[in-house]
Design an enzyme around this catalytic site. Structure first.
Site, PDB file in Angstrom:
ATOM      1  N   ASP A  39       0.488 -12.559   7.394  1.00 34.32           N
ATOM      2  CA  ASP A  39      -0.945 -12.434   7.190  1.00 34.32           C
ATOM      3  C   ASP A  39      -1.688 -12.983   8.422  1.00 34.32           C
ATOM      4  O   ASP A  39      -1.541 -14.163   8.762  1.00 34.32           O
ATOM      5  CB  ASP A  39      -1.269 -13.266   5.935  1.00 34.32           C
ATOM      6  CG  ASP A  39      -2.701 -13.140   5.501  1.00 34.32           C
ATOM      7  OD1 ASP A  39      -3.537 -12.745   6.340  1.00 34.32           O
ATOM      8  OD2 ASP A  39      -2.971 -13.442   4.332  1.00 34.32           O
ATOM      9  N   GLY A  40      -2.455 -12.125   9.099  1.00 33.29           N
ATOM     10  CA  GLY A  40      -3.169 -12.535  10.313  1.00 33.29           C
ATOM     11  C   GLY A  40      -4.095 -13.710  10.078  1.00 33.29           C
ATOM     12  O   GLY A  40      -4.282 -14.573  10.944  1.00 33.29           O
ATOM     13  N   HIS A  98      -8.695   3.517  20.260  1.00 38.74           N
ATOM     14  CA  HIS A  98      -8.029   2.376  20.912  1.00 38.74           C
ATOM     15  C   HIS A  98      -8.643   2.041  22.263  1.00 38.74           C
ATOM     16  O   HIS A  98      -8.661   0.873  22.667  1.00 38.74           O
ATOM     17  CB  HIS A  98      -6.516   2.635  21.013  1.00 38.74           C
ATOM     18  CG  HIS A  98      -5.861   2.727  19.656  1.00 38.74           C
ATOM     19  ND1 HIS A  98      -5.190   3.832  19.210  1.00 38.74           N
ATOM     20  CD2 HIS A  98      -5.827   1.828  18.629  1.00 38.74           C
ATOM     21  CE1 HIS A  98      -4.756   3.613  17.968  1.00 38.74           C
ATOM     22  NE2 HIS A  98      -5.136   2.415  17.594  1.00 38.74           N
ATOM     23  N   ASP A 145      -7.781  -5.039  14.434  1.00 39.18           N
ATOM     24  CA  ASP A 145      -7.588  -3.620  14.139  1.00 39.18           C
ATOM     25  C   ASP A 145      -7.225  -3.469  12.671  1.00 39.18           C
ATOM     26  O   ASP A 145      -6.163  -2.963  12.304  1.00 39.18           O
ATOM     27  CB  ASP A 145      -6.462  -3.077  15.048  1.00 39.18           C
ATOM     28  CG  ASP A 145      -6.354  -1.566  14.948  1.00 39.18           C
ATOM     29  OD1 ASP A 145      -7.263  -0.950  14.382  1.00 39.18           O
ATOM     30  OD2 ASP A 145      -5.347  -1.019  15.429  1.00 39.18           O
ATOM     31  N   SER A 146      -8.115  -3.941  11.832  1.00 40.57           N
ATOM     32  CA  SER A 146      -7.830  -4.013  10.403  1.00 40.57           C
ATOM     33  C   SER A 146      -8.169  -2.710   9.708  1.00 40.57           C
ATOM     34  O   SER A 146      -8.912  -1.881  10.231  1.00 40.57           O
ATOM     35  CB  SER A 146      -8.675  -5.126   9.791  1.00 40.57           C
ATOM     36  OG  SER A 146     -10.011  -4.938  10.188  1.00 40.57           O
ATOM     37  N   ASP A 154      -9.905  -0.989   6.083  1.00 41.65           N
ATOM     38  CA  ASP A 154     -11.184  -1.270   5.414  1.00 41.65           C
ATOM     39  C   ASP A 154     -11.074  -2.529   4.540  1.00 41.65           C
ATOM     40  O   ASP A 154      -9.972  -2.896   4.126  1.00 41.65           O
ATOM     41  CB  ASP A 154     -11.580  -0.059   4.557  1.00 41.65           C
ATOM     42  CG  ASP A 154     -11.738   1.193   5.402  1.00 41.65           C
ATOM     43  OD1 ASP A 154     -12.411   1.106   6.445  1.00 41.65           O
ATOM     44  OD2 ASP A 154     -11.165   2.229   5.055  1.00 41.65           O
ATOM     45  N   GLN A 158       0.806  -1.216   0.000  1.00 41.64           N
ATOM     46  CA  GLN A 158       0.000   0.000   0.000  1.00 41.64           C
ATOM     47  C   GLN A 158       0.841   1.271   0.000  1.00 41.64           C
ATOM     48  O   GLN A 158       2.046   1.223   0.229  1.00 41.64           O
ATOM     49  CB  GLN A 158      -0.907   0.011   1.237  1.00 41.64           C
ATOM     50  CG  GLN A 158      -0.140  -0.115   2.545  1.00 41.64           C
ATOM     51  CD  GLN A 158      -0.953  -0.751   3.660  1.00 41.64           C
ATOM     52  OE1 GLN A 158      -2.166  -0.660   3.655  1.00 41.64           O
ATOM     53  NE2 GLN A 158      -0.308  -1.373   4.633  1.00 41.64           N
ATOM     54  N   GLU A 185       1.012  -8.152  12.029  1.00 40.89           N
ATOM     55  CA  GLU A 185       0.775  -7.111  11.018  1.00 40.89           C
ATOM     56  C   GLU A 185       1.385  -7.577   9.694  1.00 40.89           C
ATOM     57  O   GLU A 185       2.536  -8.005   9.648  1.00 40.89           O
ATOM     58  CB  GLU A 185       1.393  -5.797  11.509  1.00 40.89           C
ATOM     59  CG  GLU A 185       1.612  -4.718  10.473  1.00 40.89           C
ATOM     60  CD  GLU A 185       0.329  -4.178   9.846  1.00 40.89           C
ATOM     61  OE1 GLU A 185      -0.570  -3.745  10.595  1.00 40.89           O
ATOM     62  OE2 GLU A 185       0.231  -4.185   8.594  1.00 40.89           O
TER      63      GLU A 185
HETATM   64  N1  SPD Z   1     -11.411   3.585   7.731  1.00 34.41           N
HETATM   65  C1  SPD Z   1     -10.313   3.312   8.571  1.00 34.41           C
HETATM   66  C2  SPD Z   1     -10.492   2.144   9.458  1.00 34.41           C
HETATM   67  C3  SPD Z   1      -9.256   1.982  10.230  1.00 34.41           C
HETATM   68  C4  SPD Z   1      -9.298   0.968  11.269  1.00 34.41           C
HETATM   69  N2  SPD Z   1      -7.992   0.687  11.798  1.00 34.41           N
HETATM   70  C5  SPD Z   1      -7.280   1.783  12.294  1.00 34.41           C
HETATM   71  C6  SPD Z   1      -5.971   1.449  12.890  1.00 34.41           C
HETATM   72  C7  SPD Z   1      -5.734   2.218  14.136  1.00 34.41           C
HETATM   73  N3  SPD Z   1      -4.868   1.551  15.023  1.00 34.41           N
END
Ligand code: SPD
Length: 289
Positions: A141-142, A66, A159-160, A162, A35, A109
């Site tokens: 890869d989780g 968080h 904590d992904s 989109d 990315q 991650e």
């Molecule tokens: N649209 C963004 C969604 C982000 C979710 N993860 C954010 C990571 C923060 N630790």
């Protein structure tokens, strides 16, 4: 008068709505294997991490997100020893987990470059947590990593980003099955579940996905001003904990026994977060509001 020639981050989670933040300076930009990674400085939110054009976290409101994703489950379960974050490359969820007293903090991650950049240019978010003695960092890869750990974690936090590209499968039915089998019997899970009105299909997919494997599946709502539409959804899953059963008094007692200095949560917010407005309930049930 502010100079409007500065670059704006315009984010569209839905073709009919745009959320824009004016930036002051681009601190770093790099294309990783996965990315485009950017860190900006902004007047309104301080430093900001943007991945492929989507705001991930900011110095100013990182605690709001968080504390909702990690803080609430840690308060409800309390005896978490081993916990895993899937995603979360900025390190904010990891920092929260460590500061909240989780003794063995795993983070898986996919994109190591995000961690390197955040550690160097956005260290306010992780605050040393990547090098904490109890941190175990895994770069893979989780979705695949979960298959290697069975009956192992007390908590998993998703904590992904989109559901685009590699992150898509972190919202699939198979993924929730893998989460269930990586957790101990009394384990809990919390997943970021998107904007309830700009991405209603996400809240529905997470709710239904977790619903196949957990007795209690409880969506909850908070505010993240840097995210499109501000309102943000999370989903908690457990076979033993029904968050709605906690009284404000009980939550207050638990919060008072923690050394963590909450910046967003109060006992009333923890209690009310699980009582969704009707429109948000509709998004979870029907995928539209
Ligand atoms: N649209 C963004 C969604 C982000 C979710 N993860 C954010 C990571 C923060 N630790």
């Amino acid at each position: 008068m502010k100079d409007n020639s500065y670059r704006w981050i315009r984010e569209k989670l839905n073709p009919d709505f745009e959320h824009a933040t004016r930036t002051r300076k681009l601190i770093i930009e790099k294309n990783s294997k996965y990315q485009k990674i950017q860190v900006f400085d902004t007047d309104i939110f301080g430093k900001m991490l943007v991945l492929d054009g989507a705001v991930q976290t900011t110095e100013k409101d990182q605690h709001y997100y968080h504390e909702m994703l990690v803080g609430i489950p840690v308060l409800l379960k309390r005896d978490i020893e081993k916990a895993l974050i899937i995603g979360g490359g900025d390190g904010g969820a990891l920092r929260a987990m460590i500061e909240l007293g989780v003794s063995e903090s795993w983070m898986c991650e996919l994109d190591e470059t995000v961690v390197q950049i955040c550690n160097r240019y956005l260290s306010e978010i992780s605050n040393g947590s990547f090098s904490d003695k109890n941190t175990k960092l895994v770069f893979e890869d989780g979705y695949k990593f979960l298959n290697k750990k069975k009956d192992f974690f007390d908590a998993i936090f998703v904590d992904s980003s989109d559901p685009i590209g590699a992150a898509k499968k972190l919202y699939s039915p198979e993924f929730y099955k893998r989460i269930k089998s990586s957790l101990k019997d009394e384990g809990v899970v919390a997943c970021q579940s998107g904007s309830p009105w700009l991405q209603p299909d996400i809240g529905k997919a997470v709710f239904n996905g977790l619903g196949k494997y957990f007795k209690y599946v409880s969506p909850y709502l908070g505010m993240v001003p840097s995210y499109p539409g501000v309102a943000w959804l999370y989903t908690f899953g457990s076979d033993f904990i029904d968050p709605k059963k906690y009284s404000v008094k009980e939550i207050k007692k638990i919060m008072n026994s923690s050394d963590y200095e909450f910046k967003y949560l109060t006992e009333d917010i923890v209690k009310t977060a699980f009582n969704l407005p009707k429109w948000a309930e509709n998004t979870i049930k029907k995928g539209e509001w």
